[in-house]
Design an enzyme around this catalytic site. Sequence first.
Site, mmCIF file in Angstrom:
data_model
loop_
_atom_site.group_PDB
_atom_site.id
_atom_site.type_symbol
_atom_site.label_atom_id
_atom_site.label_comp_id
_atom_site.label_asym_id
_atom_site.label_seq_id
_atom_site.Cartn_x
_atom_site.Cartn_y
_atom_site.Cartn_z
ATOM 1 C CG HIS A 147 -1.790 1.185 1.331
ATOM 2 N ND1 HIS A 147 -2.821 1.430 0.451
ATOM 3 C CD2 HIS A 147 -1.804 2.232 2.199
ATOM 4 C CE1 HIS A 147 -3.428 2.546 0.776
ATOM 5 N NE2 HIS A 147 -2.826 3.055 1.831
ATOM 6 C CE LYS A 168 -0.225 5.869 1.784
ATOM 7 N NZ LYS A 168 -1.035 6.054 2.998
ATOM 8 C CG ASP A 186 -5.134 2.156 -2.907
ATOM 9 O OD1 ASP A 186 -4.740 2.269 -1.731
ATOM 10 O OD2 ASP A 186 -6.151 1.523 -3.222
ATOM 11 N NE ARG A 253 17.290 19.094 14.834
ATOM 12 C CZ ARG A 253 17.264 20.106 15.718
ATOM 13 N NH1 ARG A 253 17.222 19.853 17.012
ATOM 14 N NH2 ARG A 253 17.308 21.349 15.275
#
Length: 329
Positions: A147, A168, A186, A253
């Site tokens: 998915h 998404k 999808d 980071r």
Amino acid sequence: MLDKVFTVLDLLDLDLKAHNSLDLSCISGRKGLTRGIMIPDINRPGLALSGFYESFAYNRVQLFGRGEVAYMEKLVAEGKMENIHKFFSYELPCCVFTHNLQPAKELLDIADSVGCAILQTPLDSTEFSTRLLRVFSDIFASKKSIHGVLVEVYGIGIILTGDSGVGKSETALELIERGHRLVADDIVELRCVNGNTVVGRGANKLISHHMEIRGLGIINVSQLYGVGAIREQKQVQLVVKLETWNADKVYDRLGTEEFTQEILGVQIPLIEIPVKPGRNLPIIIETAAMNERLKSMGYYSAREFNQNVLKWIETGAAQSVYYGSDDAY
């Protein structure tokens, strides 16, 4: 693994275009069209026709070029049919004659009697072998469906994953709006090609270029943005996992630590992007794509930054900043 047996008839029915076309036709042994092709490889049967059957790869597609046909015609002319009969006594998937070569009638009769399909193609042996092996690599590749949304950004195949409703499709739609291309939305079908390359495409060709946008419904990307906004398949080179921002989680980071996700036995670079209001996800993903391209060229921004900091510390410049004139007293 294949869901069902791939037969000779399936090979004939493949809808291949242009440089992928095999141009195959069946000229004898139609009863053998239901035989399965279990080994995705080719065998040149010259040694077998000469009588040497040790290690005979009979379970592969048998390819007859000019050399094999010339030798077989010699056997027929001399009446030496024993090796030909023995050859067809094996459960061969099929025989393919290249260059539009026409087998001897005696061979066609034997093949028809044992139910072995004889196929013919106008391609030369080398070109046909290359195309057939490419077809086999695609058909027999390991597959799985996941998915997500697969897009192409600056030439990099990126699959967006994450929980349902994280954004998404909306992120992919913004990327398309910015000139990038959609591969599948999808449900994405992934295949491992050549053992080290993962290629993705829509699980269903009829709906792969449609997108579901909550509050808007189903849209057809190719009609809204043109055929330049879509492509049929793309190598997966980066996995972007979108997740709801978690204040208790420590996110990377600096980027010095690299993460991967295993897909069909192949390690694919992975980055996690926390989602919260105000973050411009398309720009972040575009930057990630460009950064991935730099990495493929041998340039790592995070590593260079880390090395520059270490050099700065080693030169003593960092100490002079930390122990400034105001701190000397």
